[in-house]
Design a protein around this motif. Structure first.
Motif, PDB file in Angstrom:
ATOM      1  N   PRO A 194       0.792  -1.233   0.000  1.00  0.00           N
ATOM      2  CA  PRO A 194       0.000   0.000   0.000  1.00  0.00           C
ATOM      3  C   PRO A 194       0.822   1.280   0.000  1.00  0.00           C
ATOM      4  CG  PRO A 194      -0.854  -1.564   1.617  1.00  0.00           C
ATOM      5  CD  PRO A 194       0.447  -2.112   1.133  1.00  0.00           C
ATOM      6  N   ASN A 195       2.039   1.251   0.542  1.00  0.00           N
ATOM      7  CA  ASN A 195       2.783   2.513   0.568  1.00  0.00           C
ATOM      8  C   ASN A 195       3.665   2.715  -0.659  1.00  0.00           C
ATOM      9  OD1 ASN A 195       4.561   0.499   1.464  1.00  0.00           O
ATOM     10  ND2 ASN A 195       5.812   1.953   2.606  1.00  0.00           N
ATOM     11  N   ALA A 196       3.444   1.924  -1.692  1.00  0.00           N
ATOM     12  CA  ALA A 196       4.132   2.156  -2.962  1.00  0.00           C
ATOM     13  C   ALA A 196       3.152   2.847  -3.907  1.00  0.00           C
ATOM     14  CB  ALA A 196       4.612   0.837  -3.559  1.00  0.00           C
ATOM     15  N   ARG A 197       3.569   3.952  -4.464  1.00  0.00           N
ATOM     16  CA  ARG A 197       2.713   4.713  -5.374  1.00  0.00           C
ATOM     17  C   ARG A 197       3.067   4.295  -6.793  1.00  0.00           C
ATOM     18  NH1 ARG A 197      -1.968   7.139  -5.930  1.00  0.00           N
ATOM     19  NH2 ARG A 197      -1.927   8.843  -7.396  1.00  0.00           N
ATOM     20  N   GLU A 198       2.132   3.639  -7.448  1.00  0.00           N
ATOM     21  CA  GLU A 198       2.374   3.094  -8.786  1.00  0.00           C
ATOM     22  C   GLU A 198       3.665   2.282  -8.802  1.00  0.00           C
ATOM     23  OE1 GLU A 198       2.169   6.405 -11.407  1.00  0.00           O
ATOM     24  OE2 GLU A 198      -0.016   6.470 -11.363  1.00  0.00           O
ATOM     25  N   GLY A 199       3.858   1.542  -7.762  1.00  0.00           N
ATOM     26  CA  GLY A 199       5.003   0.634  -7.710  1.00  0.00           C
ATOM     27  C   GLY A 199       6.282   1.264  -7.206  1.00  0.00           C
ATOM     28  N   VAL A 200       6.291   2.582  -7.005  1.00  0.00           N
ATOM     29  CA  VAL A 200       7.529   3.239  -6.562  1.00  0.00           C
ATOM     30  C   VAL A 200       7.478   3.432  -5.053  1.00  0.00           C
ATOM     31  CG1 VAL A 200       8.958   5.305  -6.718  1.00  0.00           C
ATOM     32  CG2 VAL A 200       7.842   4.388  -8.765  1.00  0.00           C
ATOM     33  N   LEU A 201       8.463   2.861  -4.392  1.00  0.00           N
ATOM     34  CA  LEU A 201       8.524   2.938  -2.934  1.00  0.00           C
ATOM     35  C   LEU A 201       9.353   4.145  -2.491  1.00  0.00           C
ATOM     36  CD1 LEU A 201       7.773   1.215  -0.365  1.00  0.00           C
ATOM     37  CD2 LEU A 201      10.065   0.252  -0.533  1.00  0.00           C
ATOM     38  N   TYR A 202      10.372   4.469  -3.283  1.00  0.00           N
ATOM     39  CA  TYR A 202      11.280   5.556  -2.906  1.00  0.00           C
ATOM     40  C   TYR A 202      11.977   6.064  -4.156  1.00  0.00           C
ATOM     41  CZ  TYR A 202      15.528   7.776  -1.068  1.00  0.00           C
ATOM     42  OH  TYR A 202      16.548   8.654  -0.804  1.00  0.00           O
ATOM     43  N   SER A 203      12.188   7.367  -4.162  1.00  0.00           N
ATOM     44  CA  SER A 203      12.946   7.953  -5.257  1.00  0.00           C
ATOM     45  C   SER A 203      13.806   9.053  -4.659  1.00  0.00           C
ATOM     46  CB  SER A 203      11.981   8.499  -6.315  1.00  0.00           C
ATOM     47  OG  SER A 203      12.703   8.865  -7.458  1.00  0.00           O
TER      48      SER A 203
END
Lengths: 191, 403
Positions: free
Chosen positions: B264-273
């Motif tokens: 749930p805390n990945a936005r469109e599959g991105v966890l961190y950038s």
């Protein structure tokens, strides 16, 4: 610090036995469990696990990273298991049914939240499922174990078993429906 | 659709597929008591299979595997053991022949030229050589078996270092194959040959080992994932990903829960950038929500601004137990900005594991809602429906958006 799987594979391919040993240690529990659910016997599963890792070690240099290492390894595991099932069929057809009972098995995560009665019911259900698995056709059982127990997606199972995606899906559905029918008596009293 | 056809779609129905055939199967189910019972039994059966516990392998399994692996390379030794007496016998026969030749034919052969098959020549003072016990040494000449063996030994001494560098090596064509292979077995550490068991013609050329490229500069990235201890279906839990880099990069961490696992805390599959710095391990919480019991899988990928630094980790998290008692109670954390309704419904279904069917006639309005604090998926769907002047009905665990 724990070394990544990719690094371990590269080192093992370069001849580092300790890295391969680490890969074995990481994977052998799940490999054993897959073999156990397909073959139904702990001794056979132990043989299959050992054979699979030996084959993997021998052909490690042929692993080129086109699929994930796990998929590649399980391709070997499934082949070993299916070979053993065929051998069982030739020797004694009755052995293709699963023979172990779960009495002497040790779940890695016993469900501590359940009371004694519920645990007994859970154990009975597990015995029934395990027995019913053994009455499935081996090729159906294999897909069911890989999908529902090992957690592989359809695409990887298709790659492991060299089957079209549609065949994997239809085998899974047939396996589950057969299992449902096998366990019909078990479900009926609750309905 | 008849009962048989309906039952062929049970797997898709269970996974919440929204294809035409699955919707038709759902419609059949709504009006068929037998199929409803069958589907309920099917769901229970699948849950029971997935709840089967992991079995601890017997204690002998792991040592057994290691022992079997240990046996692989030493298999060469019997061949060496067979070959060595043979070479010794040949040497003895050669010495005897030389002695006979020196004693019986010596006077005639003195100072006679000896032409080797390899084109080399040698002059041999047979009587004096034999009397000094140097006959064997004197016979070493280009093309002779003994000199070939010596050359093979010289080659083997260079091989390990070259192999470590990933080089492809071949012996000189004049070197006989078998003695060379016998010597190789003695010259290499066993682990240099993973997988090779027997000798054959193919072994005359050292196979090129596909060695992985060296770690990229400025430094490799290592990933460590600690799974959550508590693993219950429908209960959000938190694992931890540690990124330890030997270099400094701008990186994007993607996470893909496979099949029954949502992040749930990945936005469109991105966890961190953002930046990943050398010597400063980055700890990222990874929220996990299993919507199916059993073993779940997770793929973590770090993409850096140096392509070679891309690192992947595949995680297997076994032992999720239980089942979703109410699909609508799964909490989702999403944010929609002018998102088309059907896409929003798809994202809600993907994030929650709920099965959602958007029927014809529901208008394609655009949704702007912030659920990042978390809201049950049933409530989120109701908001969607209200925005489209429609309604939500839950039947057999499937949410239908209807006009």
């Amino acid at each position: 610090m724990r070394v990544s799987q990719e690094t371990l594979i590269a080192r093992a391919q370069a001849g580092d036995r300790r890295s391969f040993d680490q890969l074995v240690a990481d994977a052998y529990t799940l490999v054993f469990n897959t073999a156990y659910r397909v073959l139904g016997d702990q001794d056979l599963a132990a043989d299959a696990t050992q054979t699979a890792f030996v084959r993997a070690y021998r052909s490690l240099t042929s692993f080129g990273g086109r699929s994930s290492f796990t998929t590649w390894l399980y391709r070997i595991v499934t082949n070993v298991c299916l070979d053993m099932v065929r051998a069982q069929r030739r020797q004694a057809p009755a052995l293709t049914a699963l023979t172990d009972t779960p009495d002497d098995r040790t779940p890695d995560q016993p469900d501590e939240r359940l009371g004694p009665e519920d645990r007994l019911l859970q154990s009975e259900l597990q015995t029934a499922v395990h027995g019913a698995l053994g009455r499935l056709r081996p090729e159906h059982r294999m897909v069911l174990v890989l999908y529902d127990l090992a957690g592989f997606p359809y695409e990887e199972i298709a790659a492991m078993l060299d089957l079209p995606l549609g065949t994997v899906k239809s085998r899974l559905n047939r396996a589950r429906n057969s299992l449902r029918e096998e366990m019909a008596a078990y479900w009926e009293p609750t309905e | 659709m008849d009962c048989l056809n309906c039952q062929e779609h049970f797997a898709e129905m269970l996974e919440g597929a929204t294809g035409e055939a699955t919707v038709a199967a759902h419609s059949h189910l709504a009006g068929c008591e037998d199929c409803r019972r069958a589907f309920a039994a099917y769901q229970r059966t699948v849950a029971a299979v997935r709840d089967l516990p992991l079995v601890a392998p017997p204690a002998f399994v792991l040592p057994g595997i290691y022992s079997a692996l240990n046996l692989l390379t030493p298999r060469r030794r019997p061949f060496v053991a067979l070959w060595q007496p043979l070479t010794a016998g040949l040497s003895l026969a050669a010495c005897l022949a030389l002695v006979v030749w020196a004693v019986v034919l010596g006077p005639q052969a003195q100072f006679a030229p000896v032409a080797g098959p390899g084109g080399g020549t040698a002059r041999l003072g047979a009587n004096s050589a034999a009397s000094r016990g140097e006959a064997g040494a004197s016979l070493s000449r280009p093309g002779s078996p003994r000199s070939a063996r010596l050359r093979a030994e010289a080659n083997t001494r260079r091989l390990p270092a070259a192999r470590r560098a990933g080089a492809r090596l071949a012996l000189a064509p004049t070197v006989p194959q078998l003695p060379a292979m016998g010597n190789w077995a003695g010259a290499f550490e066993p682990e240099v040959f993973p997988g090779a068991r027997t000798f054959g013609a193919a072994d005359a050329v050292v196979p090129a080992t596909p060695v992985a490229p060296a770690p990229p500069t400025p430094g490799p990235i290592q990933l460590t994932f600690t799974p959550p201890a508590e693993r219950s279906v429908g209960v959000p839990v938190v694992g931890e990903l540690v990124i330890d880099s030997q270099g400094t990069y701008d990186a994007t961490v993607r996470v893909m829960g496979q099949r029954g696992l949502r992040v749930p805390n990945a936005r469109e599959g991105v966890l961190y950038s953002g930046p990943v710095q050398k010597g400063k391990p980055l700890r990222l919480p990874v929220k996990l929500l299993a919507v199916q019991s059993g073993t779940q899988r997770l793929r973590l990928v770090v993409e850096a601004n140096l392509a070679e630094a891309r690192t992947e980790l595949e995680v297997i998290v076994p032992g999720f137990t239980g089942e979703l008692t109410n699909a609508g109670s799964v909490v989702v954390t999403l944010r929609f900005v002018e998102t088309p309704l059907r896409q929003a419904a798809r994202e809600l279904a993907a994030a929650s594991g709920a099965r959602v069917v958007v029927h014809e006639g529901v208008p394609e309005v655009h949704i702007t809602q912030d659920y990042s604090a978390g809201v049950p998926v049933a409530a989120a769907l109701r908001v969607l429906a209200e925005a489209a002047d429609s309604r939500v009905e839950e039947r057999d665990g499937v949410f239908h958006l209807l006009k």
